[in-house]
Enzyme design. Structure first.
Site, short mmCIF file in Angstrom:
data_model
loop_
_atom_site.label_atom_id
_atom_site.label_comp_id
_atom_site.label_asym_id
_atom_site.label_seq_id
_atom_site.Cartn_x
_atom_site.Cartn_y
_atom_site.Cartn_z
N ALA A 157 -0.37 -6.04 -3.55
CA ALA A 157 -0.49 -7.09 -2.53
C ALA A 157 -1.80 -7.02 -1.75
O ALA A 157 -2.34 -8.05 -1.34
CB ALA A 157 0.69 -7.02 -1.57
N THR A 158 -2.34 -5.82 -1.56
CA THR A 158 -3.63 -5.72 -0.85
C THR A 158 -4.70 -6.49 -1.63
O THR A 158 -5.44 -7.30 -1.06
CB THR A 158 -4.05 -4.23 -0.71
OG1 THR A 158 -3.01 -3.54 -0.02
CG2 THR A 158 -5.36 -4.09 0.04
N ASN A 186 6.97 -6.45 7.50
CA ASN A 186 7.30 -5.15 6.89
C ASN A 186 7.87 -4.13 7.86
O ASN A 186 8.43 -3.13 7.44
CB ASN A 186 6.09 -4.58 6.16
CG ASN A 186 4.83 -4.64 6.99
OD1 ASN A 186 4.49 -5.69 7.54
ND2 ASN A 186 4.13 -3.54 7.11
N GLN A 199 6.98 -8.28 0.97
CA GLN A 199 8.31 -7.78 1.38
C GLN A 199 9.45 -8.74 1.03
O GLN A 199 10.61 -8.33 1.10
CB GLN A 199 8.32 -7.52 2.89
CG GLN A 199 7.39 -6.40 3.34
CD GLN A 199 7.86 -5.01 2.88
OE1 GLN A 199 9.00 -4.82 2.46
NE2 GLN A 199 6.96 -4.05 2.96
N ALA A 247 4.56 -5.06 -6.99
CA ALA A 247 5.69 -4.58 -7.81
C ALA A 247 6.44 -3.42 -7.16
O ALA A 247 7.65 -3.31 -7.31
CB ALA A 247 5.18 -4.16 -9.19
N HIS A 248 5.72 -2.55 -6.43
CA HIS A 248 6.40 -1.32 -5.97
C HIS A 248 7.32 -1.56 -4.78
O HIS A 248 7.99 -0.64 -4.31
CB HIS A 248 5.39 -0.20 -5.70
CG HIS A 248 4.55 -0.34 -4.47
ND1 HIS A 248 4.86 0.32 -3.30
CD2 HIS A 248 3.43 -1.04 -4.22
CE1 HIS A 248 3.93 0.03 -2.40
NE2 HIS A 248 3.06 -0.79 -2.93
N THR A 271 -9.62 -4.79 -18.01
CA THR A 271 -8.55 -4.86 -19.01
C THR A 271 -7.21 -5.02 -18.31
O THR A 271 -6.91 -4.30 -17.36
CB THR A 271 -8.57 -3.59 -19.89
OG1 THR A 271 -9.85 -3.53 -20.52
CG2 THR A 271 -7.47 -3.60 -20.93
N CYS A 280 3.39 1.12 6.84
CA CYS A 280 2.98 1.69 5.57
C CYS A 280 2.18 2.96 5.78
O CYS A 280 1.87 3.68 4.85
CB CYS A 280 2.21 0.67 4.77
SG CYS A 280 3.24 -0.73 4.41
C1 LIG Z 1 3.44 -7.18 3.96
C2 LIG Z 1 2.65 -6.25 3.12
N1 LIG Z 1 1.48 -6.66 2.60
C3 LIG Z 1 0.74 -5.87 1.83
C4 LIG Z 1 1.15 -4.59 1.52
C5 LIG Z 1 0.28 -3.76 0.61
O1 LIG Z 1 0.84 -3.78 -0.67
P1 LIG Z 1 0.23 -2.94 -1.88
O2 LIG Z 1 0.62 -1.53 -1.63
O3 LIG Z 1 0.87 -3.52 -3.10
O4 LIG Z 1 -1.24 -3.14 -1.87
C6 LIG Z 1 2.37 -4.11 2.04
C7 LIG Z 1 2.88 -2.76 1.81
O5 LIG Z 1 2.26 -1.77 1.89
C8 LIG Z 1 3.13 -4.97 2.85
O6 LIG Z 1 4.29 -4.56 3.37
#
Ligand SMILES: Cc1ncc(COP(=O)(O)O)c(C=O)c1O
Length: 373
Positions: free
Chosen positions: A69-70, A151, A179, A200-201, A239, A323
């Site tokens: 997501a980042t 989150n 989330q 995905a995680h 890739t 996080c």
């Molecule tokens: C709302 C939200 N956005 C972005 C992220 C970042 O996701 P990722 O670890 O897949 O980059 C998180 C979790 O860490 C999240 O809770």
């Protein structure tokens, strides 16, 4: 160990692990290669693209795989804002004050490029209202970005209403769905979403894979974010991580069922009942519509250091911040809600797995009780 930090990362589902092992063993070819194994990898990747698109009411051609997501949030902002000439005179971005930290970091970068950023504060329930978003929008607003589910609080924002307003004003609407994906309904058309981020995680899939949805991707002129050999419609070179994508696909397939189990078991209500029965003073941050597995709990009469120290080897808890639970500073989400530093220090974000038992919750409540002042 009782794991209570699934909002930071959800344990990998056993079936996902199996599919990953199988993919690493058998799906090692480059999906861009024109031989049989390469084509087989491409077919599998595109099946997951279809699955994800189906889940959110989009077209497969509108999905780009990323590392999470980042990166999706980076692609969302940069691919759209740094190339679309029609928007070059629009240098204003609206975000909420309770977004994930990566959104603030991206906005810092845009500020250096001459953009102005407006922050929308949540209401007392921890929700970003459409009224507050409307008030922040200006003639020169290029993009509005409001997360679907917070989150730390688990609160669900009214993104369909926000999307409708953005649509009526011709403003791009992005929502970070890290989330909410596979946990609550998403339809990008019904919700007027232009861009959306996934990871995905957070749904029992592997780390290092995610996706971004971009409406009408192929019709737009977009800025590549990772310049490469043309993969992912030229937006994100490198890739394609076929095995991780296959694992992500398995998680998308299975996680909604896992989540239905949460809804039926409702561990949060049992936890609240136990807190009450044990006369533990507490308050909840974020009310109304929230996801059933996340809660933000303030414990004013609990010696938090003691609670954490005494249960280090039995409880995985996130304190104060989401996080980055190792941070000592008060979380920006809690301060946005008006909590003082000391109140934030007495706050935990608890996020259950679907395997949490009543015994686990009893253990947690007893641990909290033992740490009372
Ligand atoms: C709302 C939200 N956005 C972005 C992220 C970042 O996701 P990722 O670890 O897949 O980059 C998180 C979790 O860490 C999240 O809770």
């Amino acid at each position: 160990m009782i794991y209570l930090d699934t909002a930071a990362s959800y344990p990998i589902l056993p079936e996902v692990k199996k599919s990953l092992l199988d993919a690493f063993e058998n799906c090692y070819a480059n999906s861009a290669s024109s031989h049989l194994l390469g084509e087989s990898a491409l077919t599998k990747v595109n099946k997951v693209r279809e699955l994800l698109a189906d889940e959110i009411g989009a077209f497969p051609s509108e999905i780009v795989f990323t590392s999470g997501a980042t990166e999706s949030n980076n692609v969302a902002f940069k691919s759209l804002l740094l190339n679309d000439e029609s928007l070059s005179h629009k240098k204003h971005i609206v975000i909420s004050s309770i977004e994930h930290k990566c959104i603030f970091a991206i906005c810092d970068y845009f500020q250096k490029l001459g953009y102005e950023i407006s922050l929308v504060e949540p209401d007392v329930n921890g929700v970003i209202t459409v009224e507050n978003v409307k008030a922040a929008i200006r003639e020169d607003t290029a993009l509005v970005s409001i997360m679907h589910v917070n989150n730390e609080l688990g609160t669900i924002n009214p993104i369909a209403e926000i999307g409708e307003h953005c649509f009526s004003k011709g403003i791009i609407f992005h929502s970070d769905a890290a989330q909410s994906f596979c946990k609550t309904e998403i339809d990008v058309d019904d919700m007027n979403i232009d861009v959306m981020s996934f990871s995905a995680h957070k749904v029992g899939g592997p780390k290092g894979i995610g996706a971004v949805y971009i409406r009408d991707l192929r019709k737009r002129s977009l800025q590549p974010v990772i310049h490469g050999a043309g993969q992912e419609d030229g937006l994100r070179g490198g890739t394609v991580a076929a095995p991780l994508i296959i694992g992500f696909g398995k998680a998308i397939e299975l996680f909604p069922q896992v989540y239905n189990y949460f809804i039926s078991e409702d561990p949060k209500s049992y936890f609240f009942k136990k807190l009450q029965e044990n006369e533990i003073e507490h308050s909840i941050n974020g009310y109304g519509s929230t996801l059933p597995h996340i809660l933000s709990l303030s414990l004013p009469n609990t010696n938090v250091t003691l609670l954490v120290r005494d249960n280090e080897s039995s409880l995985c808890l996130a304190q104060g911040s989401a996080c980055s639970s190792k941070e000592i500073e008060a979380s920006h989400v809690l301060t946005s809600l008006g909590l003082l530093r000391e109140q934030a220090e007495h706050t935990f974000r608890i996020s259950f797995t679907h395997e949490v038992t009543k015994q686990d919750i009893d253990f947690l409540v007893t641990a909290i009780k033992k740490a009372a002042y």
